[in-house]
Design a protein around this motif. Structure first.
Motif, PDB file in Angstrom:
ATOM      1  N   HIS A 280       0.843  -1.195   0.000  1.00 15.28           N
ATOM      2  CA  HIS A 280       0.000   0.000   0.000  1.00 15.28           C
ATOM      3  C   HIS A 280       0.877   1.244   0.000  1.00 15.28           C
ATOM      4  O   HIS A 280       1.996   1.246   0.518  1.00 15.28           O
ATOM      5  N   GLY A 281       0.372   2.287  -0.625  1.00  5.71           N
ATOM      6  CA  GLY A 281       0.989   3.608  -0.592  1.00  5.71           C
ATOM      7  C   GLY A 281      -0.002   4.570   0.016  1.00  5.71           C
ATOM      8  O   GLY A 281      -1.020   4.883  -0.603  1.00  5.71           O
ATOM      9  N   THR A 282       0.240   4.979   1.245  1.00  2.73           N
ATOM     10  CA  THR A 282      -0.685   5.824   2.023  1.00  2.73           C
ATOM     11  C   THR A 282      -2.126   5.300   1.937  1.00  2.73           C
ATOM     12  O   THR A 282      -3.072   6.047   1.692  1.00  2.73           O
ATOM     13  N   GLY A 283      -2.263   3.993   2.154  1.00  3.85           N
ATOM     14  CA  GLY A 283      -3.597   3.391   2.243  1.00  3.85           C
ATOM     15  C   GLY A 283      -4.205   2.967   0.931  1.00  3.85           C
ATOM     16  O   GLY A 283      -5.227   2.278   0.903  1.00  3.85           O
TER      17      GLY A 283
ATOM     18  N   SER B 239      -6.271   7.155  -0.582  1.00  6.07           N
ATOM     19  CA  SER B 239      -5.292   8.053  -1.183  1.00  6.07           C
ATOM     20  C   SER B 239      -5.280   7.799  -2.679  1.00  6.07           C
ATOM     21  O   SER B 239      -5.625   6.706  -3.127  1.00  6.07           O
ATOM     22  N   CYS B 240      -4.844   8.787  -3.454  1.00  7.53           N
ATOM     23  CA  CYS B 240      -4.743   8.639  -4.907  1.00  7.53           C
ATOM     24  C   CYS B 240      -3.580   9.498  -5.380  1.00  7.53           C
ATOM     25  O   CYS B 240      -3.621  10.725  -5.252  1.00  7.53           O
ATOM     26  N   GLY B 241      -2.538   8.862  -5.928  1.00 10.20           N
ATOM     27  CA  GLY B 241      -1.345   9.597  -6.324  1.00 10.20           C
ATOM     28  C   GLY B 241      -1.569  10.551  -7.480  1.00 10.20           C
ATOM     29  O   GLY B 241      -1.121  11.704  -7.442  1.00 10.20           O
ATOM     30  N   THR B 242      -2.265  10.095  -8.531  1.00  8.08           N
ATOM     31  CA  THR B 242      -2.561  11.013  -9.636  1.00  8.08           C
ATOM     32  C   THR B 242      -3.544  12.086  -9.188  1.00  8.08           C
ATOM     33  O   THR B 242      -3.542  13.198  -9.710  1.00  8.08           O
TER      34      THR B 242
ATOM     35  N   GLY C 269      -5.182   8.373   4.096  1.00 10.89           N
ATOM     36  CA  GLY C 269      -4.225   7.298   4.349  1.00 10.89           C
ATOM     37  C   GLY C 269      -2.833   7.753   4.721  1.00 10.89           C
ATOM     38  O   GLY C 269      -1.975   6.928   5.032  1.00 10.89           O
ATOM     39  N   GLY C 270      -2.584   9.064   4.710  1.00 14.05           N
ATOM     40  CA  GLY C 270      -1.250   9.539   5.057  1.00 14.05           C
ATOM     41  C   GLY C 270      -0.863  10.788   4.289  1.00 14.05           C
ATOM     42  O   GLY C 270      -1.681  11.416   3.612  1.00 14.05           O
TER      43      GLY C 270
ATOM     44  N   GLY D 248       6.298   9.820  -1.286  1.00 13.80           N
ATOM     45  CA  GLY D 248       5.597   9.336  -0.114  1.00 13.80           C
ATOM     46  C   GLY D 248       6.025   7.920   0.222  1.00 13.80           C
ATOM     47  O   GLY D 248       6.808   7.297  -0.499  1.00 13.80           O
ATOM     48  N   PRO D 249       5.514   7.376   1.335  1.00 14.39           N
ATOM     49  CA  PRO D 249       5.912   6.034   1.748  1.00 14.39           C
ATOM     50  C   PRO D 249       5.191   4.953   0.960  1.00 14.39           C
ATOM     51  O   PRO D 249       4.069   5.138   0.478  1.00 14.39           O
ATOM     52  N   ALA D 250       5.874   3.810   0.827  1.00 15.91           N
ATOM     53  CA  ALA D 250       5.283   2.598   0.260  1.00 15.91           C
ATOM     54  C   ALA D 250       5.657   1.449   1.185  1.00 15.91           C
ATOM     55  O   ALA D 250       6.786   1.387   1.687  1.00 15.91           O
ATOM     56  N   ALA D 251       4.722   0.551   1.412  1.00 13.86           N
ATOM     57  CA  ALA D 251       4.956  -0.531   2.376  1.00 13.86           C
ATOM     58  C   ALA D 251       4.438  -1.853   1.840  1.00 13.86           C
ATOM     59  O   ALA D 251       3.413  -1.900   1.153  1.00 13.86           O
ATOM     60  N   MET D 252       5.173  -2.925   2.149  1.00 13.06           N
ATOM     61  CA  MET D 252       4.666  -4.271   1.891  1.00 13.06           C
ATOM     62  C   MET D 252       4.048  -4.782   3.185  1.00 13.06           C
ATOM     63  O   MET D 252       4.707  -4.789   4.234  1.00 13.06           O
ATOM     64  N   VAL D 253       2.781  -5.200   3.133  1.00 12.67           N
ATOM     65  CA  VAL D 253       2.088  -5.595   4.354  1.00 12.67           C
ATOM     66  C   VAL D 253       2.009  -7.098   4.531  1.00 12.67           C
ATOM     67  O   VAL D 253       1.984  -7.590   5.653  1.00 12.67           O
TER      68      VAL D 253
END
Length: 263
Positions: free
Chosen positions: A8-11, A199-202, A226-227, A247-252
């Protein structure tokens, strides 16, 4: 059994598949099943990452409804992290998306979390801007300025606009934006998910461009549900260029699922 990775990237969450292990791309029905929140893994979209000539990798992005999309900012940041841990790339990355080539940089924060910055495509400055602005940042967005996005029923209002006459066929993402003290607050209804996402990057990139046209400020901190994300851009006569999303990216988690592919 097919291995998957959940990022996820900020949710904004994604199922990540290693394209080197696939013989074929999943069908829209299979993607819908995998992204289903109750009867699948659950995600806003599915991403296939695979090597491609001229770049470290290519990301192929599908919305949760199985439709192919040209670009996803948060998905691309997660793909950069996946390319890194899977050995396809280092910490300085070039990748291909549906809208063309991009670059990225990555900084590990923990074993499973990274700070990722990517280049976004140039943004054409729209002819008309106001309280409601259409703008394209790799995918089409409608940015609506409001005093407080938290006062908006985003799933209801976003769906109403997305399925209204101008957008019913091709669809549009709907962003509700507030501008205050050089900081943005954004909530987004995403087509293809057909709901609000955290969240939505674009979407935040579209909102930063609109805010830059309104205020002349080109660097923004953006609060999503989400962040926190950052967008930097440079305004020229007809375009924004040097557009960067950070922004942050995480493997959950990761796991395996049974499926009818690869075939």
């Amino acid at each position: 059994m097919i291995k998957f990775y959940k990022f996820h990237g900020t949710g904004n969450d994604f199922i990540m598949l290693d394209g080197r292990e696939l013989l074929t791309i999943p069908t829209p029905d299979e993607i819908r099943q995998l992204c289903h929140r109750q009867m699948g893994i659950g995600a806003d979209g599915l991403i296939i990452v695979k090597p491609v000539e001229g770049f470290d990798f290519e990301m192929i992005y599908f919305n949760a409804d199985g439709s192919l999309a040209t670009m996803c900012g948060n998905g691309a940041r997660c793909a950069v992290a996946f390319g890194y841990i899977s050995g396809m790339s280092g910490s300085d990355i070039t990748f291909k998306a549906g809208d063309g080539g991009h670059s990225g940089t990555l900084q590990p924060l923990t074993d499973y979390k990274w700070m990722v910055e990517i280049s976004m495509g140039n943004i054409s400055i729209p002819d008309h801007t106001g309280e409601s602005t259409e703008i394209h940042t790799g995918t089409p967005h409608l940015v609506i300025i409001t005093r407080d996005p938290d006062s908006v029923n985003v799933p209801v209002e976003g769906r109403r606009i997305r399925y209204s006459e101008p957008y019913q066929t091709s669809g549009i993402n709907v962003n509700f934006l507030s501008i205050r003290d050089n900081r943005l607050k954004v909530r987004t209804y995403e087509k293809g998910v057909e709901d609000e996402t955290l969240s939505c990057g674009t979407g935040v990139t579209a909102c930063a461009a609109v805010a830059a046209m309104k205020t002349g400020v080109n660097n923004w901190i953006i609060e999503t549900r989400g962040g926190i994300l950052e967008v930097r851009l440079k305004k020229n006569e007809t375009i924004f260029d040097n557009v960067r999303l950070k922004g942050p990216a995480a493997m959950v988690f990761c796991g395996e699922f049974t499926g009818s592919f690869p075939r």
